[in-house]
Design a protein around this motif. Structure first.
Motif, PDB file in Angstrom:
ATOM      1  N   PRO A 195       0.816  -1.227   0.000  1.00 19.64           N
ATOM      2  CA  PRO A 195       0.000   0.000   0.000  1.00 19.64           C
ATOM      3  C   PRO A 195       0.843   1.266   0.000  1.00 19.64           C
ATOM      4  CG  PRO A 195       0.292  -0.781   2.228  1.00 19.64           C
ATOM      5  CD  PRO A 195       1.093  -1.702   1.363  1.00 19.64           C
ATOM      6  N   GLY A 196       2.081   1.204  -0.412  1.00 19.12           N
ATOM      7  CA  GLY A 196       2.991   2.362  -0.309  1.00 19.12           C
ATOM      8  C   GLY A 196       3.882   2.137   0.890  1.00 19.12           C
ATOM      9  N   LEU A 197       5.174   1.924   0.630  1.00 18.93           N
ATOM     10  CA  LEU A 197       6.088   1.533   1.700  1.00 18.93           C
ATOM     11  C   LEU A 197       6.565   2.729   2.517  1.00 18.93           C
ATOM     12  CD1 LEU A 197       7.878  -0.739   2.976  1.00 18.93           C
ATOM     13  CD2 LEU A 197       9.630  -0.103   1.301  1.00 18.93           C
ATOM     14  N   THR A 198       6.419   2.606   3.822  1.00 21.60           N
ATOM     15  CA  THR A 198       6.997   3.597   4.729  1.00 21.60           C
ATOM     16  C   THR A 198       8.493   3.311   4.831  1.00 21.60           C
ATOM     17  OG1 THR A 198       4.976   3.882   6.013  1.00 21.60           O
ATOM     18  CG2 THR A 198       7.063   4.387   7.118  1.00 21.60           C
ATOM     19  N   THR A 199       9.282   4.341   4.618  1.00 24.62           N
ATOM     20  CA  THR A 199      10.723   4.110   4.545  1.00 24.62           C
ATOM     21  C   THR A 199      11.482   5.383   4.911  1.00 24.62           C
ATOM     22  OG1 THR A 199      12.477   3.319   3.060  1.00 24.62           O
ATOM     23  CG2 THR A 199      10.744   4.642   2.066  1.00 24.62           C
ATOM     24  N   PHE A 200      12.774   5.384   4.694  1.00 24.51           N
ATOM     25  CA  PHE A 200      13.587   6.560   4.969  1.00 24.51           C
ATOM     26  C   PHE A 200      14.303   6.999   3.706  1.00 24.51           C
ATOM     27  CE2 PHE A 200      12.894   4.757   9.083  1.00 24.51           C
ATOM     28  CZ  PHE A 200      12.845   5.844   9.950  1.00 24.51           C
ATOM     29  N   GLU A 201      14.300   8.282   3.496  1.00 29.77           N
ATOM     30  CA  GLU A 201      14.960   8.841   2.322  1.00 29.77           C
ATOM     31  C   GLU A 201      16.444   8.980   2.616  1.00 29.77           C
ATOM     32  OE1 GLU A 201      14.012   9.940  -0.847  1.00 29.77           O
ATOM     33  OE2 GLU A 201      16.192  10.165  -0.954  1.00 29.77           O
ATOM     34  N   ALA A 202      17.269   8.273   1.846  1.00 28.39           N
ATOM     35  CA  ALA A 202      18.695   8.296   2.117  1.00 28.39           C
ATOM     36  C   ALA A 202      19.410   9.422   1.389  1.00 28.39           C
ATOM     37  CB  ALA A 202      19.321   6.967   1.725  1.00 28.39           C
ATOM     38  N   ASN A 203      18.728   9.967   0.389  1.00 30.97           N
ATOM     39  CA  ASN A 203      19.286  11.091  -0.355  1.00 30.97           C
ATOM     40  C   ASN A 203      20.681  10.813  -0.896  1.00 30.97           C
ATOM     41  OD1 ASN A 203      19.188  13.539  -1.525  1.00 30.97           O
ATOM     42  ND2 ASN A 203      18.488  14.612   0.321  1.00 30.97           N
ATOM     43  N   THR A 204      20.735   9.822  -1.710  1.00 28.77           N
ATOM     44  CA  THR A 204      22.001   9.377  -2.288  1.00 28.77           C
ATOM     45  C   THR A 204      22.710  10.458  -3.091  1.00 28.77           C
ATOM     46  OG1 THR A 204      21.056   7.170  -2.467  1.00 28.77           O
ATOM     47  CG2 THR A 204      23.007   7.632  -3.791  1.00 28.77           C
ATOM     48  N   ARG A 205      21.935  11.147  -3.892  1.00 27.77           N
ATOM     49  CA  ARG A 205      22.550  12.139  -4.780  1.00 27.77           C
ATOM     50  C   ARG A 205      23.241  13.249  -3.992  1.00 27.77           C
ATOM     51  NH1 ARG A 205      19.183  14.641  -9.825  1.00 27.77           N
ATOM     52  NH2 ARG A 205      20.654  16.203 -10.527  1.00 27.77           N
ATOM     53  N   GLU A 206      22.549  13.748  -2.970  1.00 24.94           N
ATOM     54  CA  GLU A 206      23.141  14.794  -2.148  1.00 24.94           C
ATOM     55  C   GLU A 206      24.362  14.273  -1.396  1.00 24.94           C
ATOM     56  OE1 GLU A 206      23.185  17.978  -1.811  1.00 24.94           O
ATOM     57  OE2 GLU A 206      21.843  17.815  -3.522  1.00 24.94           O
ATOM     58  N   SER A 207      24.267  13.047  -0.913  1.00 25.03           N
ATOM     59  CA  SER A 207      25.390  12.451  -0.198  1.00 25.03           C
ATOM     60  C   SER A 207      26.609  12.369  -1.099  1.00 25.03           C
ATOM     61  CB  SER A 207      25.026  11.054   0.296  1.00 25.03           C
ATOM     62  OG  SER A 207      23.978  11.134   1.235  1.00 25.03           O
ATOM     63  N   ALA A 208      26.379  11.941  -2.313  1.00 27.38           N
ATOM     64  CA  ALA A 208      27.492  11.798  -3.250  1.00 27.38           C
ATOM     65  C   ALA A 208      28.118  13.145  -3.539  1.00 27.38           C
ATOM     66  CB  ALA A 208      27.004  11.151  -4.538  1.00 27.38           C
TER      67      ALA A 208
END
Lengths: 347, 347
Positions: B291-304
């Motif tokens: 039904p839409g996964l609750t998760t955490f945004e890791a923000n890969t692009r910004e991290s890189a």
DNA sequence: AATCGCAATTCAAACGTTTAAAAGTGGCAT
DNA sequence: ATGCCACTTTTAAACGTTTGAATTGCGATT
């Protein structure tokens, strides 16, 4: 920074640098015994040639360049990763490495490409996402610089090296699939950008239509700028709420098809009962979005690998005739397509 | 291949190559008038310096290296693309380019890394996916070669440069969220590979558990090799069919969480009514999987992008103390978590 | 005994930059 | 006139390879 130099290795062995250089290159003018002795020592001391020096004298860099397509702040898909993985895999087999240039804010992709070519940092380049009048290709052709395009020009495709998905055939296949399920009113959600694949895919659809020679068939096209979500949603709803709503809507690529699924759900249409939807690319989310998107597998990674092979051939053999290669996409039949509804549901 | 050389440009201008070189470098020893004249001519003739020559004398390549992680035949996600995009964006701001080495079949990642470092092709490297006893870091530290890790060691994290998601905090947050919804029996689907993030994330969960000091809380961990889908499914079902099934299961990352959703559906469990599921990474498919996964945004692009900045600092300033940076992931609350069920549904 | 042929190796130039050190040019005070 | 200084420019070496041409050594041929 670098470790041992050729000179140091040579003096350790008591021979000249030229001998070592030739021995390592496998030159048959060097005695087999010497060659072995040198190879052994190089290995033992962990000698790694300095690429800058080698490049300077040979004029070859051992790099293939790739100018990263400029992308919006939240571009989302696995395309780039798959493409670069495949490219790397293909190149390493031939001893080349991959060099990636990013376009700084405020500069054009062409200017960066030009810089890559003219600084001698790459022996060839890969050019993705071909536009209708792509200035990058014009530049590369004129400069006679080795390149392979992922995608092709509409006019003048014969004049350059390319590898492309055979989307003409794929979109024809999509049409046939749906036509045979009884669909007669088709929609296509497209983009208004000047990418050539837009035309090729639409052409595939229209050619298949023409082949049926069925005057009852209709095709409505709705287009929006590629990264403009609002306009895309509006375009889709234009189709969904049209006088005569299509019973089958095809997305030019999966992101569009997934948005069609979302908007159909929002409008209270059940897929595939009320509406069939087909996409192209088979992105990861296509499998997860209910009810499972029917689409075509573009096999990006394999394509990129093949592009690498083609480019190396162009660099090393300079074939007289341009190289072309079509990759046939494979239908991934999931649950978003079905027979035409007996009677269209009223919204 | 390359166009104009410095010598040619110099002779056109009637000055020495040294003058032109210095003028283009902006050396204040050169008269302003001359500097301008040279810059103008360089521009007019489209002079682009040969990087190999520059690199040879300066000992700097202007490249940052990245050894592509070896991946299975059908690895699927946007991580790599986002990471490389961010890295490229961050590097180009500082005048660096990105160089990607692929590991050929049958060779180790370490040997390729070593080659990249010792051939002088890169001034620094980015090392992703840190393992428990990562030989790559050992090598780089010993060689004092500039690098930044994406992820950190468990012991000795203080001894190297890294940027990492603060997954300890994020997993604690996940626990708290679920605890406050009444959940007491937790499951964690993990991997058996020796990546350090596995421990950090589990630690986050356990620390939050400890903080509650609630003896009724239980945590069952099920692990499988990272790319082994069959074993993963089996591990998940071990949890789902356990004597006392957890009411909330957390996936170490989204791919696992999505598989939990699939298996829960197959077992006839409704999410979030019967079971809460939480992931980590916020991959694209997380939004589409019902039904839409609750998760955490890791923000890969910004991290890189941040990693690029750190690495340039390390290359150019050689800071005495290692650089560390934690990025706080942000909860993306969708619909896969909810209050604990009154009574567990029987399977 | 002198010469030749050939295999193996070395010499030396070149690739296009950067940069330390040297040299040239005026102006100005002595 | 001479010396000194500041400013600008040039000379020349260096970076680590590759490669055409020259050299060496040695057995075979005359």
């Amino acid at each position: 920074m670098a470790g041992l130099t050729l000179r140091e290795l040579a003096s350790k062995l008591g021979v000249s640098v030229a001998t070592v250089s030739r021995a390592l290159a496998g030159d048959s003018a060097i005695a087999t015994k010497t060659r072995e002795r040198v190879a052994e020592a190089a290995n033992a001391y962990g000698y790694v040639p300095n690429v800058a020096a080698r490049q300077l004298v040979s004029g070859r860099s051992g790099f293939v360049g790739f100018v990263m397509p400029v992308r919006g702040p939240n571009f989302i898909d696995a395309y780039l990763g798959e493409f670069l993985t495949g490219l790397g895999e293909g190149l390493v087999e031939h001893g080349y490495d991959l060099f990636i240039a990013t376009v700084p804010a405020g500069r054009s992709e062409l200017s960066v490409l030009r810089h890559v070519v003219e600084s001698g940092r790459a022996d060839g380049v890969v050019v993705p996402r071909i536009g209708e009048a792509d200035e990058r290709l014009g530049y590369l052709i004129e400069r006679r610089f080795p390149f392979v395009a992922h995608g092709r020009l509409l006019d003048g495709a014969a004049g350059h090296n390319w590898l492309d998905a055979d989307s003409v055939t794929a979109f024809g296949e999509a049409f046939d699939l749906l036509y045979d399920l009884g669909h007669r009113h088709f929609g296509l959600v497209s983009i208004s950008d000047s990418m050539t694949f837009r035309h090729l895919r639409e052409r595939g659809l229209r050619e298949a239509m023409t082949r049926r020679n069925d005057p009852t068939v209709t095709l409505d096209v709705a287009a929006a700028p590629r990264f403009d979500r609002g306009a895309t949603v509006a375009a889709i709803n234009r189709l969904l709420h049209a006088e005569r709503r299509p019973t089958a809507i095809i997305g030019l690529f999966d992101e569009l098809a997934l948005t069609i699924l979302e908007e159909a759900a929002r409008a209270g249409l059940s897929v595939p009962r009320d509406l069939s939807v087909v996409g192209f690319d088979n992105i990861t989310a296509a499998a997860y979005a209910p009810p499972g998107l029917t689409t075509f597998e573009a096999n990006t990674r394999e394509s990129a690998r093949a592009i690498a092979g083609m480019l190396v051939e162009v660099i090393e053999k300079r074939p007289a005739e341009p190289l072309h290669r079509l990759i046939r996409p494979k239908l991934v039949a999931r649950a978003s397509h079905g027979p035409v509804p007996d009677e269209p549901r009223r919204l």
